[in-house]
Design an enzyme around this catalytic site. Structure first.
Site, short mmCIF file in Angstrom:
data_model
loop_
_atom_site.label_atom_id
_atom_site.label_comp_id
_atom_site.label_asym_id
_atom_site.label_seq_id
_atom_site.Cartn_x
_atom_site.Cartn_y
_atom_site.Cartn_z
N VAL A 50 1.40 -3.07 1.75
CA VAL A 50 2.02 -2.47 2.94
C VAL A 50 3.47 -2.07 2.63
O VAL A 50 3.94 -1.03 3.08
CB VAL A 50 1.98 -3.44 4.14
N CYS A 51 4.14 -2.89 1.83
CA CYS A 51 5.57 -2.67 1.56
C CYS A 51 5.92 -1.27 1.07
O CYS A 51 6.86 -0.66 1.57
CB CYS A 51 6.09 -3.71 0.58
N PRO A 52 5.19 -0.71 0.10
CA PRO A 52 5.60 0.62 -0.37
C PRO A 52 5.46 1.70 0.70
O PRO A 52 6.22 2.67 0.69
CB PRO A 52 4.69 0.90 -1.56
#
Length: 182
Positions: A50-52
């Site tokens: 999810v972070c990118p």
């Protein structure tokens, strides 16, 4: 018992960073942002899923934030070396590519703890986002479960609402009427 942060001085910090170019390291402190708005966001770990999506979306909007005198700083518990490797990894291989802001390393986990986003038993941060005003007062805080990404558009809307200095009704956007105080 959790302590409220909004309306108080933002917890101080000094951290090593990987600059968005992916080529250099730096060091950053809260004092470096005096006189500017700061959008400070925490994410769990480098090389996750999810972070990118969040980090690249925030990077794409960085010029919009800069135009309203706001800086951006991303933070995780990973090392500055891990951040640099992630920035230098191609996007099609779960990398970030170059960013328009630095990623800070909270290896001691103290900054995540001070901002109330550290999951102690896992040693990682929740998705916390904070807006700090030019005087160093924490004006906004939102914390998400790590499975849910944040909205860049909502962050920008809230920043502009805070910068308006007025009473902003739900959904307020720049150019809308402010509420009159009674």
């Amino acid at each position: 018992m959790a302590e409220r942060l909004v309306g108080k001085p933002a917890p101080s910090f000094t951290m090593d960073t990987a600059l968005g170019s992916g080529q250099e390291f730096g060091r950053v402190s809260l004092d470096d942002y005096k006189g500017k708005w700061l959008v400070l966001f925490f994410y769990p770990l480098d090389f996750t899923f999810v972070c990118p999506t969040e980090i690249t979306a925030i990077s794409e909007a960085a010029a919009q934030f800069k135009a309203v005198d706001a800086e951006i700083l991303g933070v995780s518990v990973d090392s500055k070396h891990s951040h640099r490797a992630w920035i230098n990894t191609p996007v099609d291989q779960n990398g970030l590519g170059q960013l328009n802001f630095p990623l800070a390393s909270d290896m001691t986990k103290q900054v995540s703890r001070d901002y109330g986003v550290l999951i102690e038993e896992e040693g990682i941060a929740l998705r916390g986002l904070f807006i700090i005003n030019p005087e160093g007062e924490l004006m906004y805080q939102v914390v998400h479960h790590n499975n849910v990404g944040r909205s860049v558009e909502e962050t920008y809307r809230v920043l502009e609402a805070l910068q308006s200095g007025g009473l902003c009704p739900i959904g307020w956007k720049k150019g809308d009427k402010l509420l009159a105080a009674k």
